[in-house]
Write an enzyme that holds these catalytic residues in place. Structure first.
Site, PDB file in Angstrom:
ATOM      1  N   ASP A  86       0.884  -1.340   0.306  1.00 21.90           N
ATOM      2  CA  ASP A  86      -0.162  -0.582   0.209  1.00 21.90           C
ATOM      3  C   ASP A  86       0.712   1.398   0.239  1.00 21.90           C
ATOM      4  OD1 ASP A  86       0.378  -1.138   2.553  1.00 21.90           O
ATOM      5  OD2 ASP A  86      -1.049   0.470   3.102  1.00 21.90           O
TER       6      ASP A  86
ATOM      7  N   GLU B 110      -0.661  -2.215   5.491  1.00 21.50           N
ATOM      8  CA  GLU B 110       0.183  -2.068   6.372  1.00 21.50           C
ATOM      9  C   GLU B 110       0.393  -0.773   6.887  1.00 21.50           C
ATOM     10  OE1 GLU B 110       3.242  -1.291   8.717  1.00 21.50           O
ATOM     11  OE2 GLU B 110       2.784   0.072   6.947  1.00 21.50           O
ATOM     12  N   GLU B 111       0.063   0.396   5.936  1.00 20.53           N
ATOM     13  CA  GLU B 111       0.076   1.607   6.892  1.00 20.53           C
ATOM     14  C   GLU B 111      -1.525   2.089   7.867  1.00 20.53           C
ATOM     15  OE1 GLU B 111       2.956   3.501   6.563  1.00 20.53           O
ATOM     16  OE2 GLU B 111       3.277   3.178   4.788  1.00 20.53           O
TER      17      GLU B 111
ATOM     18  N   ARG C  33      18.582  -6.085  13.734  1.00 25.33           N
ATOM     19  CA  ARG C  33      18.215  -6.319  15.383  1.00 25.33           C
ATOM     20  C   ARG C  33      18.238  -7.600  15.947  1.00 25.33           C
ATOM     21  NH1 ARG C  33      16.842  -3.358  19.937  1.00 25.33           N
ATOM     22  NH2 ARG C  33      18.363  -1.874  20.862  1.00 25.33           N
TER      23      ARG C  33
END
Ligand SMILES: [Zn+2]
Ligand SMILES: [Zn+2]
Length: 443
Positions: A99, A162-163, A202
Site C-alpha cells: 500500500d 500495512e500503513e 537487530r
C-alpha cells in the site's frame, strides 16, 4: 499442514553453503530484473491507498502465476498468497507490503505519481512499499527458476493495508495459516534512508509497538467574552497536552524507551466562541508491552485528573483506536539472516542495528495458531551513494536527519541499486532458511 511437523530452520548453520547456493539462484537475477524494474516503475506511478490495492495485487498475482506459483487472491482484503512446493523442507513466508500513502509526490522523477483518490487527495509510494513488492516478486521469480538450489515450500505474501496496521491481521483472520500452513520462518524487509546496498539487522526488538489513542474532553461552551460561564475545553486540552509530556520524563525510567506525541488537537470554530469539547489524538510508541500498558494508564489518569481540575461536566472519553505489537525478531533467525547477508554482501555492508521507533504490523505474523512463529525483519538502504556522501554530518544519524526518509514527499530510492540489492537480500535470506537443493553441494 506444517503444524504437526514443524521444520527447524535453526539447526546447524549452513552459512558456508550460502555463497554457492546464492550464486546458483541469483544467476537468474539478470534475466528477472528488467521485469522487476518495469513493475516497480508501474507501481510507483500507480500507487494505491491502504485497502484499495486491487491493481497492485492483480499485478503481483499474475506474475506469481506465470512463475508456477499456486496463487490465491483476496485473502483478507487484497492479500495475495503464492505457494511453491519444492520437496521436503521448511516453509518460509516472504512478505512484501503493497500500500501507499496520502502524500503528494515532489521527487520530480519521470515516473512520479500523479494519482489522486476520488475526493482529490494525492497518493504516493512514500514508504517504499513499491520497492518491497517489486523485490518480493523478483525474489519469487529467481527462486522459482532455481529449484535445484533449495528444498522446502515458499509462501509469497503480498500484504495490503500495512500503513493502517490492519492488513497482516486481516490476512491471518482470513485463515492465512489455517488454509496455507503455518510457516517455519517469516521474512520481511523495509527500505531505510541508509546508503544503498547496506543492511541493518537487530536482535530482539527492532521496531516499537504502537497505540493510537483518542481523548474527547468535555467542557461547557459560552460566548468568548464570558469565560466565567464556561468550562473551557481549549485550556483543559492545553493542560492535558503539557501534562502528557511528563509521562516519558517522570513516570518512566530513563532506560524505558517510549514516545508520546499529540499529533492532532481539534477544538472550536471561531475566535469569539468557547466550544463544548476538544478532541486530541495521540500516538504512543513503546519498546515493551508492559510499558505500553503503564503509558496508557497514565494518559487516562492525566486526562481524568485535568478534567476534574477544570470542573468538567463529565469525565473524558478515552479510546484506544488501534494497536500494533512490538516487532521482536527471533534472535536465532535474524542472526542466521544477518550472517548470510554478511557472507553475500561482505561485512562492510552491515550497519549496526538500532531500535526504530516507528511501528509495523509485521509482528502479527509471529502469532501462529498453536505456537509463536519466528520472524525476522531487517532494513535495506536505498539512498543513492552520492546523496549519502553529500549529506551534511559526520555520523550516520546526522546524515539521516538531512535525507528524505519514509513518508516524505521527496523519498526517492536509488532505483537500480535498491531493486538489485533488495532481490538479493530477500533471496539470500530465504535460502538461509530453506534446505539445500540437490545441485547445491558441488557448486
Ligand atoms: Zn510507512
Ligand atoms: Zn512502510
Amino acid at each position: 499442514m506444517n503444524d504437526a511437523h514443524p521444520q527447524s530452520v535453526t539447526g546447524p548453520s549452513t552459512a558456508s553453503g550460502i555463497q554457492a547456493r546464492a550464486r546458483r539462484a541469483l544467476a537468474q537475477l539478470d534475466a528477472v530484473l528488467p521485469d522487476v524494474d518495469a513493475l516497480y516503475q508501474d507501481l510507483h506511478e500507480h500507487p494505491e491507498l491502504s485497502g484499495q490495492e486491487a491493481r497492485t495485487a492483480a499485478e503481483v498475482a499474475r506474475r506469481l502465476e506465470a512463475e508456477g506459483y499456486e496463487v490465491s487472491r483476496d485473502v483478507g482484503g487484497h492479500g495475495v498468497v503464492g505457494l511453491l512446493r519444492n520437496g521436503d523442507g521448511p516453509t518460509v513466508l516472504l512478505r512484501g507490503d503493497m500500500d501507499a500513502l496520502p502524500v503528494e509526490e515532489k521527487t520530480g522523477l519521470p515516473y512520479s505519481s500523479r494519482a489522486r483518490t476520488e475526493d482529490g487527495a494525492p497518493v504516493m509510494h512514500a514508504c517504499g512499499h513499491d520497492v518491497h513488492t517489486a523485490c518480493l516478486v523478483g525474489t519469487a521469480a529467481v527462486l522459482a527458476r532455481s529449484r535445484d538450489a533449495w528444498r522446502g515450500t515458499l509462501m509469497v505474501v503480498g500484504q495490503p493495508a500495512e500503513e493502517t496496521l490492519q492488513g497482516a491481521k486481516a490476512m491471518l483472520d482470513a485463515g492465512l495459516y489455517s488454509r496455507f500452513g503455518t510457516p517455519d520462518a517469516v521474512l520481511g524487509q523495509h527500505t531505510a534512508p541508509l546508503p544503498v546496498g547496506t543492511f541493518m539487522h537487530r536482535e530482539g526488538v527492532t521496531m516499537m509497538g504502537s497505540a493510537h489513542v483518542r481523548l474527547r474532553l468535555f467542557g461547557r461552551g459560552s460566548h468568548g467574552a464570558q469565560p466565567e460561564l464556561s468550562v473551557d475545553p481549549v485550556v483543559l486540552g492545553a493542560s492535558v497536552v503539557m501534562r502528557l509530556q511528563t509521562i516519558v520524563s517522570r513516570a518512566l525510567s530513563p532506560l524505558e524507551a517510549a514516545v508520546v506525541t499529540v499529533g492532532s488537537f481539534q477544538a472550536g470554530t471561531r475566535a469569539n466562541v468557547i466550544p463544548d469539547e476538544a478532541v486530541l489524538e495521540l500516538t504512543v510508541r513503546t519498546e515493551d508491552e508492559a510499558v505500553q500498558a503503564r503509558v496508557l494508564a497514565a494518559i487516562e489518569r492525566i486526562a481524568k485528573g485535568e478534567a476534574a481540575a477544570s470542573g468538567a461536566p463529565k469525565p473524558p472519553q478515552v479510546e484506544v483506536l488501534n494497536r500494533g505489537p512490538v516487532n521482536r525478531n527471533d534472535p536465532e533467525l535474524i542472526r542466521r539472516v544477518r550472517d548470510a547477508h554478511a557472507e553475500w554482501f561482505g561485512r562492510e555492508a552491515l550497519v549496526p542495528g538500532v531500535l526504530v521507533t516507528a511501528s509495523e504490523d509485521f509482528p502479527f505474523f509471529a502469532q501462529g495458531p498453536e505456537r509463536p512463529v519466528p520472524i525476522a525483519y531487517w532494513f535495506m538502504g536505498i539512498t543513492p551513494r552520492k546523496a549519502w556522501e553529500e549529506a551534511p554530518g559526520a555520523t550516520p544519524q546526522e546524515k539521516v536527519a538531512h535525507l528524505p526518509g519514509p513518508h516524505s514527499s521527496h523519498y526517492a530510492p536509488d532505483r537500480e541499486g535498491s531493486l538489485r540489492s533488495g532481490c538479493e537480500s530477500l533471496t539470500v535470506a530465504a535460502l538461509a532458511c530453506l534446505h539445500g537443493g540437490d545441485a547445491s553441494v558441488n557448486h
